[in-house]
Design a protein around this motif. Sequence first.
Motif, PDB file in Angstrom:
ATOM      1  N   LEU A  37       0.809  -1.222   0.000  1.00  0.00           N
ATOM      2  CA  LEU A  37       0.000   0.000   0.000  1.00  0.00           C
ATOM      3  C   LEU A  37       0.841   1.270   0.000  1.00  0.00           C
ATOM      4  O   LEU A  37       0.336   2.346  -0.305  1.00  0.00           O
ATOM      5  CB  LEU A  37      -0.936   0.001   1.218  1.00  0.00           C
ATOM      6  N   GLY A  38       2.125   1.153   0.352  1.00  0.00           N
ATOM      7  CA  GLY A  38       3.004   2.314   0.328  1.00  0.00           C
ATOM      8  C   GLY A  38       2.911   3.146   1.593  1.00  0.00           C
ATOM      9  O   GLY A  38       2.202   2.800   2.546  1.00  0.00           O
ATOM     10  N   HIS A  39       3.629   4.254   1.602  1.00  0.00           N
ATOM     11  CA  HIS A  39       3.581   5.185   2.733  1.00  0.00           C
ATOM     12  C   HIS A  39       2.191   5.817   2.814  1.00  0.00           C
ATOM     13  O   HIS A  39       1.631   6.246   1.804  1.00  0.00           O
ATOM     14  CB  HIS A  39       4.626   6.285   2.563  1.00  0.00           C
ATOM     15  N   PRO A 128       8.754   6.731  -5.100  1.00  0.00           N
ATOM     16  CA  PRO A 128       8.045   5.460  -5.158  1.00  0.00           C
ATOM     17  C   PRO A 128       7.142   5.263  -3.947  1.00  0.00           C
ATOM     18  O   PRO A 128       7.260   5.978  -2.963  1.00  0.00           O
ATOM     19  CB  PRO A 128       9.186   4.434  -5.190  1.00  0.00           C
ATOM     20  N   LYS A 129       6.237   4.288  -4.045  1.00  0.00           N
ATOM     21  CA  LYS A 129       5.217   4.116  -3.022  1.00  0.00           C
ATOM     22  C   LYS A 129       5.807   3.828  -1.646  1.00  0.00           C
ATOM     23  O   LYS A 129       5.268   4.249  -0.626  1.00  0.00           O
ATOM     24  CB  LYS A 129       4.265   2.983  -3.404  1.00  0.00           C
ATOM     25  N   PHE A 130       6.935   3.081  -1.615  1.00  0.00           N
ATOM     26  CA  PHE A 130       7.457   2.673  -0.311  1.00  0.00           C
ATOM     27  C   PHE A 130       8.974   2.566  -0.357  1.00  0.00           C
ATOM     28  O   PHE A 130       9.539   1.989  -1.283  1.00  0.00           O
ATOM     29  CB  PHE A 130       6.861   1.327   0.111  1.00  0.00           C
ATOM     30  N   ILE A 131       9.618   3.139   0.647  1.00  0.00           N
ATOM     31  CA  ILE A 131      11.064   3.025   0.833  1.00  0.00           C
ATOM     32  C   ILE A 131      11.300   2.536   2.259  1.00  0.00           C
ATOM     33  O   ILE A 131      10.936   3.227   3.223  1.00  0.00           O
ATOM     34  CB  ILE A 131      11.769   4.381   0.618  1.00  0.00           C
ATOM     35  N   PRO A 132      11.852   1.333   2.435  1.00  0.00           N
ATOM     36  CA  PRO A 132      11.992   0.749   3.787  1.00  0.00           C
ATOM     37  C   PRO A 132      12.700   1.669   4.775  1.00  0.00           C
ATOM     38  O   PRO A 132      12.318   1.742   5.946  1.00  0.00           O
ATOM     39  CB  PRO A 132      12.802  -0.520   3.532  1.00  0.00           C
ATOM     40  N   GLU A 133      13.726   2.421   4.302  1.00  0.00           N
ATOM     41  CA  GLU A 133      14.475   3.278   5.224  1.00  0.00           C
ATOM     42  C   GLU A 133      13.621   4.394   5.824  1.00  0.00           C
ATOM     43  O   GLU A 133      13.983   4.986   6.835  1.00  0.00           O
ATOM     44  CB  GLU A 133      15.674   3.925   4.509  1.00  0.00           C
TER      45      GLU A 133
END
Length: 281
Positions: A37-39, A128-133
Amino acid sequence: MSFLRQTNRSLIKSLRKVKGWPSLVTHRLHEKFPEMLGHEVQGIPVQLYRHDQNFHTVLSFNHFVEFFSGIPKLDLRVQVEAFSHKGRSLGRNEIVLQRQGALQVDLSGLFPDLDHFGLFSVEMKVRPKFIPELSYLGTLHPHFMTVFLPQDKLSSPQMIHSHKLRQGHLLMPRLHRRPSSLLEPIGDLQNLEFYFLNSSASLINAQLNIFDSGSGQQLGARKMKIPGYGVQQIRLAEKDLADHAKDTMYRFEYLFDRSVDHKKPILFRQFKNQIWSCNHT
């Protein structure tokens, strides 16, 4: 009759308790499935614009995600929608805030057919929708400043932070009374202009009450109907202010028949030296 009244009251109380459930469910889903779903970017702030002989409006953005994280990997996509003062949509436009970027946009450049005044909303998405950091940041909330640039050469730019949210659902009737902490000295003023914003899709009835801060006496009242996503201007000109002693200090109170999120009218004041200032009330 009393049974129906009690039933309606119970229903309204129940709806008030659960009215926040969509955002809560969305939040939980984003927490559980961030890669899919992303951030989560929560809320669509609204604010006043002016496009008249006294002011035009500039939106000021910075890449607040990078400011807090120091990680330059995210683009912010900003979708702006503008409305006339009667709540009619004037369209949508998207701008992209590049990585490590800041941007100022004249609202009239995005919407050539702006009304003299009205409401606009700002929705943000990330790519982008999601960056783990960046997952430690949690829910993101849009941030920007609204700058009212004066047309004259005397007044300074007036800036307001925007954090009140657009309400897409219809509101249940509920009387809300909000006193203002402002005191306005009549003797220094030429104009007072109040802008009441309806951040909801519902028609609301509102009232401006004016008091003498010393005696507590009510000096006047102005009633208004504000359509969904509309704005109502109430202007007290010099002739209205002249009805009272020059050493009178105005105090204000606002009544709403529904609980709109934007309960603080924007007040513009023009002093007798022609200089303007503005703030939330």
